[in-house]
Design a protein around this motif. Structure first.
Motif, short mmCIF file in Angstrom:
data_model
loop_
_atom_site.label_atom_id
_atom_site.label_comp_id
_atom_site.label_asym_id
_atom_site.label_seq_id
_atom_site.Cartn_x
_atom_site.Cartn_y
_atom_site.Cartn_z
N PHE A 53 0.83 -1.21 0.00
CA PHE A 53 0.00 0.00 0.00
C PHE A 53 0.87 1.26 0.00
O PHE A 53 0.67 2.18 -0.79
CB PHE A 53 -0.94 0.00 1.23
CG PHE A 53 -1.67 1.29 1.44
CD1 PHE A 53 -2.75 1.63 0.62
CD2 PHE A 53 -1.29 2.19 2.43
CE1 PHE A 53 -3.43 2.83 0.81
CE2 PHE A 53 -1.97 3.39 2.62
CZ PHE A 53 -3.04 3.70 1.81
N ASN A 75 2.77 6.93 -6.27
CA ASN A 75 1.81 7.92 -6.74
C ASN A 75 2.21 9.34 -6.36
O ASN A 75 2.07 10.28 -7.13
CB ASN A 75 0.42 7.62 -6.15
CG ASN A 75 -0.64 8.43 -6.82
OD1 ASN A 75 -0.86 8.30 -8.02
ND2 ASN A 75 -1.28 9.30 -6.08
N ALA A 93 2.73 1.77 -3.27
CA ALA A 93 1.85 2.34 -4.30
C ALA A 93 1.57 3.82 -4.02
O ALA A 93 1.54 4.65 -4.94
CB ALA A 93 0.52 1.57 -4.34
N THR A 94 1.39 4.14 -2.73
CA THR A 94 1.13 5.54 -2.36
C THR A 94 2.34 6.42 -2.66
O THR A 94 2.21 7.50 -3.23
CB THR A 94 0.78 5.62 -0.85
OG1 THR A 94 -0.36 4.79 -0.62
CG2 THR A 94 0.45 7.04 -0.44
#
Lengths: 317, 178
Positions: A43, A50, A46-47
């Motif tokens: 998580f 991003n 991915a954060t």
């Protein structure tokens, strides 16, 4: 000792003895934590990915904005130079007849205040024919490029109408008629102060502008009852005031008189008029400087374009 | 229900839970946040498309949206258990699986034409071995559903280990729990 009892302790006891069942639970709890940690890691990866992409996009947007801003700044600098170039210089006849001093300051790079000297070359060519020139002071609503574009439009319109008529009210009415739909369409209007010089007098049309004449011991204030350009499609009234050798004429927009001090008090037209009348015997440049100094000392901040023209008749025409 | 016949609809509370999870995790922000959370009647069924809109934002914004949607599903079910009706419906992780028997759990929150609504059904459950199998043909994003299963089983707090795998076929969730 059970696994739950072990977890309840703040220190690790020695020796630790656990049942097979608790050891199995410990095993799965450990595996479960690793799984949970793995999911958390994915998580956050991915954060973060991003976030990195978002920063890259932000950088790109900033570059684009910087480029666009630079283009706008260059355009504005050109517009500033163009507008400055459009401001008039007195003709030789005006210089012979009048002492003129001007203070003109735009709030932003380009602005809506504008003044102009109009000359009908065919009349002026006669030598001392005073009907050959006029002075206009205008304040276009709003600021910036749109107001500046309206200024150039009005400049052209007045120059054109000067060739067709000698009467100030006819000139202003014709410009208003021609420009009315256009100005209404773009939701703009302009104050007008149009003064034509004649022998021993001036004729003026005033829609929202400010003006006064110091004639000997008398002070005449401009009638300001007519509408702004672009506000009403109707006739304008024309007034006359004596204007002989030594008389003083001042024309200005609302920039100075509507400014406020730190307490919110208005500067007022009365204060400016009194100042001009008080110093009327001084050179026009000194009068303008005196007014500007007083305004600067008074106002908390500039809130509008400022235009002030002061002129004195040198000799009888 | 104020939605038209033949339309796929989702329980307002589910949409609210989904949107709230996105907001809590700062996945959607600013203008999108207020849009996602406004005018959701949690007691009514609302068009499934509204949920899809938020999902589209996540898919558009995140290059690697799988772990994000999985976390959204997880948080959504934690909220369902802590603040919603969850704790009255399931007491253990295995209860959550049993609640999916015959798609009953799914059918309570999503309605619509059979061809669109699909199933979310418990196919196998072996509590002794700690394994289960769920078959899903719903229109939900499968990473989100994986997070829903993990969250739904973890929320009661009785399980030490939960793993859900659907890598071979996204519609089949192989579950291991202890």
């Amino acid at each position: 000792m059970t696994l739950d009892e072990l977890f309840a302790l703040s220190k690790v006891p020695t020796p630790i003895e656990l049942s097979q069942e608790d050891l199995t639970r410990l095993y799965w709890k450990h595996r479960g934590l690793l799984k949970s940690q793995g999911r958390d890691q994915r998580f956050w990866d991915a954060t973060n990915k991003n976030l990195r992409l978002a920063y890259e996009r932000l950088d790109e947007k900033e570059r684009q904005l910087g480029k666009a801003y630079s283009i706008i700044q260059e355009d504005l600098q050109v517009a500033t130079r163009i507008q400055a170039a459009l401001l008039p210089v007195p003709t030789s006849i005006m210089e012979r007849d009048l002492e003129i001093a001007v203070y003109h300051k735009q709030l932003t790079e380009v602005g809506g205040d504008y003044y102009d000297f109009f000359t009908d070359e065919s009349e002026a060519a006669d030598g001392r024919n005073a009907d050959g020139y006029a002075i206009g002071v205008f304040d276009i609503s709003g600021h910036g490029v749109s107001a500046a574009l309206v200024m150039t439009y009005l400049k052209a319109m007045f120059a054109q109408q000067m060739l067709r008529s000698t009467s100030p009210k006819d000139i202003v009415r014709s410009v208003n008629e021609a420009a009315f739909d256009f100005l209404r369409g773009i939701k703009k209007y302009a104050t007008v102060n149009f003064v034509k010089f004649a022998s021993k007098k001036i004729q003026y049309v005033c829609g929202g502008g400010f003006g006064l004449v110091v004639h000997g011991q008398e002070v005449f204030h401009f009638e300001r009852k007519d509408p702004f350009l672009g506000l009403r499609d109707r006739a304008f009234r024309q007034y006359e005031i004596p204007f002989v050798t030594g008389d003083l004429l001042a024309l200005y927009t609302d920039g100075m008189v509507e400014s406020q001090d730190a307490e919110g008090q208005d500067y007022t037209a009365r204060r400016l008029n009194d100042l001009i009348a008080l110093h009327a015997d001084r050179a026009v440049g000194e009068i303008v400087q005196c007014c500007v100094d007083d305004y600067r000392a008074f106002r908390a901040t500039d809130i509008d374009d400022v235009t002030l023209l002061v002129m004195r008749r040198k000799e009888a025409l | 229900m104020s939605t038209s016949e033949g339309q796929l609809v989702v329980m307002g509370a589910t949409l609210q839970g989904f949107a709230q999870a996105c907001v809590n995790l700062n996945i959607i922000a600013g203008r999108e946040t207020s849009g996602a959370l406004t005018e959701i009647d949690i007691m009514s069924f609302v068009p499934f498309e509204r949920l899809r809109e938020i999902e589209r934002i996540v898919l558009m914004v995140y290059e690697d949206s799988g772990p994000i949607l999985e976390r959204v599903g997880f948080e959504m079910m934690m909220g369902w258990y802590r603040f919603g009706p969850g704790k009255h419906i399931v007491k253990t992780g295995a209860d959550f699986l049993r609640f999916q028997t015959g798609s009953q759990g799914y059918a309570s929150v999503v309605k619509g034409p059979e061809s669109k609504v699909g199933i979310f059904r418990l196919q196998e459950l072996d509590e002794k071995k700690g394994t289960a199998l769920i078959h899903s043909t719903t229109p939900f994003e499968k990473n989100l559903e994986r997070g829903v299963i993990i969250g739904g089983m973890t929320a009661p707090g009785d399980l030490d280990y939960v793993e859900v795998v659907n890598t071979q076929d996204p519609q089949w969730f192989n579950i291991e729990f202890h």
